[in-house]
Enzyme design. Structure first.
Site, mmCIF file in Angstrom:
data_model
loop_
_atom_site.group_PDB
_atom_site.id
_atom_site.type_symbol
_atom_site.label_atom_id
_atom_site.label_comp_id
_atom_site.label_asym_id
_atom_site.label_seq_id
_atom_site.Cartn_x
_atom_site.Cartn_y
_atom_site.Cartn_z
ATOM 1 N N CYS A 44 0.842 -1.190 0.000
ATOM 2 C CA CYS A 44 0.000 0.000 0.000
ATOM 3 C C CYS A 44 0.888 1.254 0.000
ATOM 4 O O CYS A 44 1.997 1.234 0.510
ATOM 5 C CB CYS A 44 -0.908 0.006 1.228
ATOM 6 S SG CYS A 44 -2.020 1.427 1.301
ATOM 7 N N ASP A 46 0.503 3.792 1.736
ATOM 8 C CA ASP A 46 0.466 4.401 3.076
ATOM 9 C C ASP A 46 1.874 4.675 3.629
ATOM 10 O O ASP A 46 2.733 3.796 3.639
ATOM 11 C CB ASP A 46 -0.286 3.447 4.026
ATOM 12 C CG ASP A 46 -0.705 4.133 5.313
ATOM 13 O OD1 ASP A 46 0.179 4.695 6.004
ATOM 14 O OD2 ASP A 46 -1.897 4.092 5.640
ATOM 15 N N ARG A 48 2.897 4.952 6.512
ATOM 16 C CA ARG A 48 3.264 4.271 7.763
ATOM 17 C C ARG A 48 3.745 2.841 7.539
ATOM 18 O O ARG A 48 3.974 2.105 8.493
ATOM 19 C CB ARG A 48 2.065 4.263 8.712
ATOM 20 C CG ARG A 48 1.589 5.648 9.103
ATOM 21 C CD ARG A 48 0.206 5.576 9.707
ATOM 22 N NE ARG A 48 -0.747 4.996 8.760
ATOM 23 C CZ ARG A 48 -1.988 4.632 9.079
ATOM 24 N NH1 ARG A 48 -2.409 4.774 10.309
ATOM 25 N NH2 ARG A 48 -2.791 4.120 8.173
ATOM 26 N N HIS A 100 -2.103 -3.945 5.169
ATOM 27 C CA HIS A 100 -1.877 -3.532 6.558
ATOM 28 C C HIS A 100 -3.193 -3.187 7.235
ATOM 29 O O HIS A 100 -4.188 -2.873 6.563
ATOM 30 C CB HIS A 100 -0.926 -2.322 6.609
ATOM 31 C CG HIS A 100 -1.489 -1.076 5.988
ATOM 32 N ND1 HIS A 100 -1.941 -0.017 6.742
ATOM 33 C CD2 HIS A 100 -1.706 -0.726 4.698
ATOM 34 C CE1 HIS A 100 -2.380 0.939 5.927
ATOM 35 N NE2 HIS A 100 -2.260 0.536 4.683
ATOM 36 N N CYS A 103 -5.953 0.383 7.097
ATOM 37 C CA CYS A 103 -5.719 0.863 5.728
ATOM 38 C C CYS A 103 -6.852 1.815 5.339
ATOM 39 O O CYS A 103 -8.027 1.450 5.393
ATOM 40 C CB CYS A 103 -5.651 -0.315 4.765
ATOM 41 S SG CYS A 103 -5.333 0.200 3.062
HETATM 42 CO CO CO Z 1 -3.321 1.215 3.065
#
Ligand code: CO
Length: 211
Positions: A44, A46, A48, A100, A103
């Site tokens: 992803c 993302d 993090r 994750h 998400c």
């Molecule tokens: Co995500």
């Protein structure tokens, strides 16, 4: 969280170069010469989920593709090009779809909030939610069902990988990578391996007997 200054990006880069040269004076000559990673990571976008950091992977070890909610779209030229290049030319040994918890893309599929284009992008996750609504709605909290949907989403994307002509060709020549589905547990930092229903997929003809 402390924000990283724009200027700091360059200062950090200088530090990184110096650290690498301290470990080996030929570090960048080796880096520039070629790549032969064993892993394709599909994750992803993302911020993090810093893929290399969480497994302490070094430059040259991961071939990486990232998009919102780690999708493997069967008509997505971007993902398919990465998949084809890594299988046919880099001969990677493992393909890992890593989703994750918490998400945002998966959450948006559950909430149905209009966030623009992302609505179209996550339509397959919405579909997955509808298909598994009974199980997903049985979780005590919305976050728990969204996190479970993150897992189901990863499994679905690995299934999509098996369905590509790229993997079909690799299976035919009996030289193919192993495919895995993982979740990055953002609550404690651990990566978890998800069980893929390989036997069921074999019966459905999605996974060949040789796998
Ligand atoms: Co995500």
């Amino acid at each position: 969280m402390k924000h990283l200054d724009y200027k700091e990006l360059f200062e950090n880069n200088e530090q990184w170069i110096n650290e690498k040269l301290k470990t080996s004076s030929t570090f960048f000559d080796e880096l520039a010469s070629s790549q032969s990673p064993d892993y394709l990571m599909i994750g992803c976008s993302d911020s993090r989920v810093p893929l290399s950091s969480i497994m302490k992977a070094k430059a040259g070890e991961f071939f990486v593709h990232r998009n919102i909610a780690n999708q493997v779209g069967l008509t997505d030229m971007n993902t398919l090009s990465v998949l084809e290049y890594s299988v046919d030319h880099l001969h990677i040994k493992h393909i890992i779809v890593i989703g994750h918890y918490r998400c945002g893309g998966v959450g948006a599929a559950v909430d149905g909030v209009d966030q623009g284009l992302i609505e179209n992008w996550i339509a397959p996750i919405k579909e997955l939610y509808i298909k598994n609504k009974q199980e997903l709605d049985s979780y005590p909290t919305r976050q728990a069902s969204t996190d479970r949907l993150s897992e189901l989403n990863v499994i679905e994307q690995t299934r999509n990988i098996f369905r590509t002509p790229i993997l079909e060709r690799a299976f035919n020549r009996k030289n193919f990578p192993k495919i895995h589905g993982w979740i990055f547990d953002i609550y404690n930092g651990k990566i978890k391996e998800l069980e893929l229903p390989i036997e069921k997929w074999k019966k459905e003809g999605i996974v060949p007997e040789c796998y």
